[in-house]
Design a protein around this motif. Structure first.
Motif, PDB file in Angstrom:
ATOM      1  N   ASP A 103       0.825  -1.212   0.000  1.00 39.57           N
ATOM      2  CA  ASP A 103       0.000   0.000   0.000  1.00 39.57           C
ATOM      3  C   ASP A 103       0.857   1.258   0.000  1.00 39.57           C
ATOM      4  OD1 ASP A 103      -2.259  -1.549  -0.002  1.00 39.57           O
ATOM      5  OD2 ASP A 103      -2.606  -1.414   2.165  1.00 39.57           O
ATOM      6  N   TYR A 104       1.889   1.285   0.839  1.00 41.87           N
ATOM      7  CA  TYR A 104       2.741   2.477   0.903  1.00 41.87           C
ATOM      8  C   TYR A 104       3.602   2.614  -0.347  1.00 41.87           C
ATOM      9  CZ  TYR A 104       1.542   3.769   5.683  1.00 41.87           C
ATOM     10  OH  TYR A 104       0.870   4.201   6.793  1.00 41.87           O
ATOM     11  N   LYS A 105       4.035   1.500  -0.885  1.00 39.20           N
ATOM     12  CA  LYS A 105       4.827   1.553  -2.106  1.00 39.20           C
ATOM     13  C   LYS A 105       4.006   2.136  -3.249  1.00 39.20           C
ATOM     14  CE  LYS A 105       7.752  -1.296  -5.104  1.00 39.20           C
ATOM     15  NZ  LYS A 105       8.258  -2.663  -5.364  1.00 39.20           N
ATOM     16  N   GLU A 106       2.722   1.821  -3.262  1.00 36.64           N
ATOM     17  CA  GLU A 106       1.839   2.296  -4.320  1.00 36.64           C
ATOM     18  C   GLU A 106       1.677   3.810  -4.288  1.00 36.64           C
ATOM     19  OE1 GLU A 106      -2.679   1.358  -6.004  1.00 36.64           O
ATOM     20  OE2 GLU A 106      -1.811   0.192  -4.353  1.00 36.64           O
ATOM     21  N   VAL A 107       1.766   4.408  -3.109  1.00 37.44           N
ATOM     22  CA  VAL A 107       1.617   5.865  -2.998  1.00 37.44           C
ATOM     23  C   VAL A 107       2.968   6.564  -2.895  1.00 37.44           C
ATOM     24  CG1 VAL A 107      -0.678   5.702  -1.981  1.00 37.44           C
ATOM     25  CG2 VAL A 107       1.334   5.739  -0.477  1.00 37.44           C
ATOM     26  N   GLY A 108       4.070   5.841  -3.133  1.00 35.77           N
ATOM     27  CA  GLY A 108       5.383   6.471  -3.198  1.00 35.77           C
ATOM     28  C   GLY A 108       6.087   6.635  -1.878  1.00 35.77           C
ATOM     29  N   ILE A 109       5.715   5.845  -0.878  1.00 40.01           N
ATOM     30  CA  ILE A 109       6.381   5.923   0.424  1.00 40.01           C
ATOM     31  C   ILE A 109       7.147   4.633   0.655  1.00 40.01           C
ATOM     32  CG2 ILE A 109       6.048   6.070   2.927  1.00 40.01           C
ATOM     33  CD1 ILE A 109       3.618   7.779   2.459  1.00 40.01           C
ATOM     34  N   SER A 110       8.431   4.757   0.963  1.00 38.43           N
ATOM     35  CA  SER A 110       9.261   3.589   1.246  1.00 38.43           C
ATOM     36  C   SER A 110       9.060   3.151   2.692  1.00 38.43           C
ATOM     37  CB  SER A 110      10.740   3.914   1.006  1.00 38.43           C
ATOM     38  OG  SER A 110      10.971   4.222  -0.355  1.00 38.43           O
ATOM     39  N   LEU A 111       8.815   1.867   2.900  1.00 40.33           N
ATOM     40  CA  LEU A 111       8.587   1.319   4.240  1.00 40.33           C
ATOM     41  C   LEU A 111       9.834   0.576   4.686  1.00 40.33           C
ATOM     42  CD1 LEU A 111       6.325   1.169   6.363  1.00 40.33           C
ATOM     43  CD2 LEU A 111       5.673  -1.045   5.396  1.00 40.33           C
ATOM     44  N   ALA A 112      10.340   0.927   5.862  1.00 41.62           N
ATOM     45  CA  ALA A 112      11.536   0.289   6.418  1.00 41.62           C
ATOM     46  C   ALA A 112      11.180  -0.384   7.734  1.00 41.62           C
ATOM     47  CB  ALA A 112      12.644   1.320   6.636  1.00 41.62           C
ATOM     48  N   PHE A 113      11.703  -1.587   7.950  1.00 42.22           N
ATOM     49  CA  PHE A 113      11.463  -2.350   9.171  1.00 42.22           C
ATOM     50  C   PHE A 113      12.738  -2.368   9.993  1.00 42.22           C
ATOM     51  CE2 PHE A 113       8.782  -3.937   5.784  1.00 42.22           C
ATOM     52  CZ  PHE A 113       7.521  -3.977   6.359  1.00 42.22           C
ATOM     53  N   VAL A 114      12.643  -1.949  11.235  1.00 43.11           N
ATOM     54  CA  VAL A 114      13.823  -1.758  12.068  1.00 43.11           C
ATOM     55  C   VAL A 114      13.819  -2.727  13.247  1.00 43.11           C
ATOM     56  CG1 VAL A 114      14.889  -0.162  13.703  1.00 43.11           C
ATOM     57  CG2 VAL A 114      14.245   0.627  11.431  1.00 43.11           C
ATOM     58  N   ALA A 115      14.969  -3.357  13.488  1.00 44.00           N
ATOM     59  CA  ALA A 115      15.232  -4.171  14.687  1.00 44.00           C
ATOM     60  C   ALA A 115      14.228  -5.295  14.856  1.00 44.00           C
ATOM     61  CB  ALA A 115      15.258  -3.283  15.934  1.00 44.00           C
ATOM     62  N   LEU A 116      13.786  -5.864  13.754  1.00 47.14           N
ATOM     63  CA  LEU A 116      12.844  -6.964  13.821  1.00 47.14           C
ATOM     64  C   LEU A 116      13.558  -8.196  14.382  1.00 47.14           C
ATOM     65  CD1 LEU A 116       9.881  -6.847  12.859  1.00 47.14           C
ATOM     66  CD2 LEU A 116      10.560  -8.157  10.868  1.00 47.14           C
ATOM     67  N   PRO A 117      13.022  -8.839  15.430  1.00 50.32           N
ATOM     68  CA  PRO A 117      13.698 -10.006  16.023  1.00 50.32           C
ATOM     69  C   PRO A 117      13.710 -11.194  15.067  1.00 50.32           C
ATOM     70  CG  PRO A 117      11.539  -9.691  17.011  1.00 50.32           C
ATOM     71  CD  PRO A 117      11.792  -8.494  16.157  1.00 50.32           C
ATOM     72  N   ASP A 118      14.589 -12.141  15.333  1.00 53.38           N
ATOM     73  CA  ASP A 118      14.743 -13.297  14.447  1.00 53.38           C
ATOM     74  C   ASP A 118      13.457 -14.088  14.304  1.00 53.38           C
ATOM     75  OD1 ASP A 118      17.358 -12.631  14.038  1.00 53.38           O
ATOM     76  OD2 ASP A 118      18.160 -14.006  15.549  1.00 53.38           O
ATOM     77  N   VAL A 119      12.691 -14.225  15.409  1.00 51.26           N
ATOM     78  CA  VAL A 119      11.469 -15.014  15.340  1.00 51.26           C
ATOM     79  C   VAL A 119      10.470 -14.392  14.371  1.00 51.26           C
ATOM     80  CG1 VAL A 119      10.439 -13.821  17.333  1.00 51.26           C
ATOM     81  CG2 VAL A 119       9.648 -16.111  16.718  1.00 51.26           C
ATOM     82  N   ALA A 120      10.445 -13.060  14.310  1.00 47.96           N
ATOM     83  CA  ALA A 120       9.546 -12.378  13.380  1.00 47.96           C
ATOM     84  C   ALA A 120      10.050 -12.522  11.940  1.00 47.96           C
ATOM     85  CB  ALA A 120       9.416 -10.908  13.759  1.00 47.96           C
ATOM     86  N   MET A 121      11.366 -12.418  11.766  1.00 54.63           N
ATOM     87  CA  MET A 121      11.928 -12.595  10.429  1.00 54.63           C
ATOM     88  C   MET A 121      11.659 -14.005   9.903  1.00 54.63           C
ATOM     89  SD  MET A 121      13.318  -9.833   9.255  1.00 54.63           S
ATOM     90  CE  MET A 121      14.306 -10.525   7.929  1.00 54.63           C
ATOM     91  N   ASN A 122      11.740 -15.000  10.773  1.00 55.24           N
ATOM     92  CA  ASN A 122      11.459 -16.369  10.363  1.00 55.24           C
ATOM     93  C   ASN A 122      10.009 -16.533   9.929  1.00 55.24           C
ATOM     94  OD1 ASN A 122      14.087 -17.113  10.951  1.00 55.24           O
ATOM     95  ND2 ASN A 122      13.607 -17.798  13.018  1.00 55.24           N
ATOM     96  N   THR A 123       9.105 -15.872  10.649  1.00 47.14           N
ATOM     97  CA  THR A 123       7.689 -15.944  10.282  1.00 47.14           C
ATOM     98  C   THR A 123       7.450 -15.309   8.924  1.00 47.14           C
ATOM     99  OG1 THR A 123       7.050 -15.855  12.620  1.00 47.14           O
ATOM    100  CG2 THR A 123       5.345 -15.349  11.004  1.00 47.14           C
ATOM    101  N   LEU A 124       8.065 -14.162   8.680  1.00 43.32           N
ATOM    102  CA  LEU A 124       7.933 -13.500   7.377  1.00 43.32           C
ATOM    103  C   LEU A 124       8.473 -14.378   6.260  1.00 43.32           C
ATOM    104  CD1 LEU A 124       8.993  -9.857   8.334  1.00 43.32           C
ATOM    105  CD2 LEU A 124       6.713 -10.594   7.648  1.00 43.32           C
ATOM    106  N   GLU A 125       9.576 -15.059   6.542  1.00 38.67           N
ATOM    107  CA  GLU A 125      10.166 -15.923   5.528  1.00 38.67           C
ATOM    108  C   GLU A 125       9.270 -17.130   5.249  1.00 38.67           C
ATOM    109  OE1 GLU A 125      14.378 -18.289   4.666  1.00 38.67           O
ATOM    110  OE2 GLU A 125      14.020 -17.294   6.591  1.00 38.67           O
TER     111      GLU A 125
END
Length: 719
Positions: free
Chosen positions: A625-647
């Motif tokens: 949604d943000y990419k579509e309106v020209g805003i870059s979204l950055a994710f900061v300090a995401l823990p490993d357990v969350a990164m694993n879920t995203l993967e």
């Protein structure tokens, strides 16, 4: 490198950090991240089986039979005298309480003495609390009395012969005596508690917070004191059951106060005065000189019995005394199987209430006397002590609040107290019971009332907790009022519900904040709380302080849009509206958000403890949604357990890994390049003191003409 003139610093607390700006991908690569392995079901099963095989059988046996662990370490020199005095005092209290509470359960009075012997003996072997006085308990006996009155079809004989339990079917339908129903109920309660132990559900005791336990025990103390008030004043009060029974009992007490027995009231007042003065002034002085406890409660019982016998309190002043104490032991018998199905549901409710009461008391004494309570072993101990008692016509039993307080206050140290108590109860049952027949009930009630002082002092905890956390105070107050006004079981249920609701609310609505930076540092603090913090130009930093899951996604979205002012759907509508009006000047990367200059949205997620699949898909959609309106979204300090879920959810196939950063400072440094590539900012070297850093630093010119400097690829900061 000298410190910046604008940065607050001292000579001793400077911190200089210099390292490359990191995304999570480069951090993992540079510092050799090893992804933890998650074994499959078969491998996990093999590991569990292997650990069980390696388990020391002796250690396991000691954990399930605690007496094998603590008895070899027992020190007679430091503990025996206190245990003997405490055991003798509690044994005497078992006589009137056991007989009286047995009547509450609809049983012959002698069954209360059996409850003071058989279950107590078993719990001393299997229990982990050193101060819980198991046996007859008013609340549990009252709950059992309801079941007995509904199912018993024959009345108990006052000339009850131990072991003589009959089962008749005169008209083809089963006939149950009160002893049979009560014993079947005790068996059901015990089996439920053992089953909960086998399922390792003792860990559920973590939901019994200090506030819930203190509110619950204080409310239970009100029940106990109202049940003893009639003996204090020597009045007759009808027995009430169900919701509001404390209110009705207090009302009846007030109405019957004019009919108080003067001799009983005077005896109670003198006894309580002596006990209070001794406990507050004499015992502390004696304790400084000798570790031997002063058994004023035991002396009160002995002296009260002797004076009552000499003066004939019962005959001359119509005072209530213990009365006839029968002798003998019951023969073991098995409850009829046909009655068990009728008591299963009530048995489960009583099992929970009895366990909660006992565990609550055990936790209080354990914390006070610095020893651990095993919640799961308590289920085994309490369950088996009820099962054992069911073979001897015992009703369900639990830790008695008043006796437990007395057991601890007169110097009881270990479970040896229970063995001393059982020995005296056995002697009383077999030989010397009639010696205590003249003991006035008001003396015992006075002991109970004075012992409840510690429970009522917990009211001060409510005041202190209200100032610290009103939510915790509400749990205390709701539990207390539920127990007192409604009933013991409903109050417990209300307290548990309140605790769960509070947990859900706290997990549902974690703290959120919009962050700003402190100039010339790598600190990013809440804009609302720190006046020195400044918004990062062309960027917005949103911090979410908790787990993200399906239940709080809406809260996250609402908070994000409210704090940042960046609603992609509204931005999209605004663009379409401008296009219709002919204003087609928006270039790539520009937005029509409330803040026209925001091009980067940073999600600071260092406090995110977990992330479920729904939340992962939500973040993916948010990125789109943000990419579509020209805003870059950055994710900061995401823990490993969350990164694993995203993967695992496949989100990283769409969200580029370069959008995940080690820290907020890294994200701002890296994402600033996007602003440079769009020619929105000018760059010049950053000078700190008289030293020039070779790597370029972003100098952002804001609309008001002021400048703000942000470090570039190599982070070098002093603060």
């Amino acid at each position: 490198m000298s410190p910046s003139n604008n940065a607050p610093s001292t000579e001793d607390d400077e911190l200089c950090v210099k390292r490359p700006a990191l995304t999570i991908e480069t951090r993992n690569s540079n510092y050799h991240y090893t992804k933890p392995e998650h074994p499959g079901f078969t491998e996990a099963l093999k590991t569990t089986a292997s650990s069980l095989c390696k388990c020391n059988p002796l250690v396991w046996i000691k954990s399930r039979i605690p007496i094998l662990d603590w008895l070899p370490k027992y020190s007679p020199r430091s503990s025996l005298m206190g245990d003997i005095i405490s055991g003798c005092t509690v044994a005497i209290m078992h006589i009137p309480q056991g007989m009286g509470y047995a009547l509450l359960a609809g049983l012959p009075a002698v069954c209360g003495l059996y409850m003071a012997f058989f279950p107590v003996l078993m719990y001393a072997i299997l229990g982990t609390s050193r101060h819980n006085s198991m046996g007859s308990m008013s609340i549990v006996c009252m709950m059992a009395g309801k079941v007995v009155s509904e199912l018993a079809t024959t009345e108990s004989s006052t000339s009850y012969v131990p072991g003589d339990v009959s089962f008749n079917t005169t008209d083809g339908s089963p006939q149950y005596t009160p002893q049979q129903v009560a014993a079947a109920l005790a068996l059901a309660v015990g089996l439920w508690q053992v089953l909960l132990g086998l399922l390792q559900l003792g860990v559920l005791s973590v939901f019994l917070s200090d506030m819930l336990v203190k509110g619950f025990t204080t409310g239970a103390a009100v029940h106990v004191i109202t049940s003893q008030t009639k003996y204090i004043f020597g009045i007759s009060v009808p027995r009430h059951t169900g919701p509001l029974k404390v209110i009705y009992t207090v009302k009846d007490i007030i109405l019957n106060l004019p009919n108080s027995n003067v001799a009983t009231s005077i005896t109670s007042a003198i006894t309580m005065l002596i006990l209070a003065v001794t406990n507050e002034h004499i015992k502390p002085r004696i304790k400084k000189k000798t570790p031997l406890p002063f058994p004023i409660e035991f002396f009160a019982i002995v002296i009260g019995t002797a004076i009552s016998y000499a003066v004939d309190f019962q005959g001359k002043y119509d005072m209530r005394v213990i009365g006839y104490v029968p002798t003998g032991l019951p023969l073991p018998s098995v409850v009829p199987a046909s009655v068990i199905p009728y008591v299963v549901v009530d048995g489960f409710v009583i099992a929970i209430v009895a366990y909660t009461i006992s565990l609550s008391m055990a936790k209080i004494f354990g914390k006070k006397n610095d020893y651990d309570i095993d919640a799961t072993q308590e289920l085994y101990g309490q369950g088996l002590h009820n099962v054992f008692g069911s073979f001897f016509q015992c009703a369900p039993s639990a830790a008695c609040l008043s006796r437990s307080l007395l057991q601890e206050s007169v110097g009881g140290v270990t479970q040896v107290t229970s063995f001393v108590c059982c020995t005296l109860i056995l002697l009383i049952l077999l030989f010397i019971g009639p010696l205590f027949e003249t003991l006035p009930n008001c003396v015992l009630s006075s002991l109970i009332v004075v012992a409840l002082k510690g429970m009522f002092l917990q009211l001060y905890d409510l005041k202190a907790r209200w100032e610290l956390s009103r939510i915790d105070a509400i749990i205390w107050l709701a539990t207390f009022l539920g127990v007192v006004i409604i009933d013991i079981d409903y109050g417990l249920l209300l307290g548990i519900i309140m605790s769960v609701v509070v947990l859900l609310i706290r997990n549902q609505s974690p703290p959120v904040a919009k962050l700003g930076y402190i100039p010339n540092t790598d600190l990013y603090l809440e804009l609302e709380k720190y006046s020195s913090a400044i918004e990062v130009p062309n960027m917005c930093i949103f911090q979410f302080g908790g787990a993200l899951h399906f239940a709080n996604l809406e809260y996250f979205q609402h908070s994000l849009y409210q704090k940042s002012g960046l609603d992609p759907h509204q931005i999209k509508k605004s663009k379409k509206k401008n296009i219709k009006k002919g204003d087609n000047k928006l270039e790539s990367g520009e937005t029509s958000s409330p803040d026209q200059n925001v091009s980067v949205l940073i999600l600071e997620l260092s406090r995110m403890s977990s992330l479920d699949s729904s939340a992962a898909n939500f973040l993916l959609q948010l990125y789109k949604d943000y990419k579509e309106v020209g805003i870059s979204l950055a994710f900061v300090a995401l823990p490993d357990v969350a990164m694993n879920t995203l993967e695992q959810c496949g989100c990283l196939k769409t969200i580029e890994v370069i959008h995940f950063f080690h820290s907020t400072h890294d994200a701002i440094t890296k994402m600033s390049k996007e602003l440079i590539s769009l020619n929105k900012k000018r760059v010049k070297p950053l000078e700190i003191g008289n030293e020039n850093i070779g790597n370029p630093t972003l100098t952002i010119i804001m609309s008001n003409g002021k400048t703000s400097e942000l470090p570039s690829e190599n982070i070098s900061t002093r603060f």
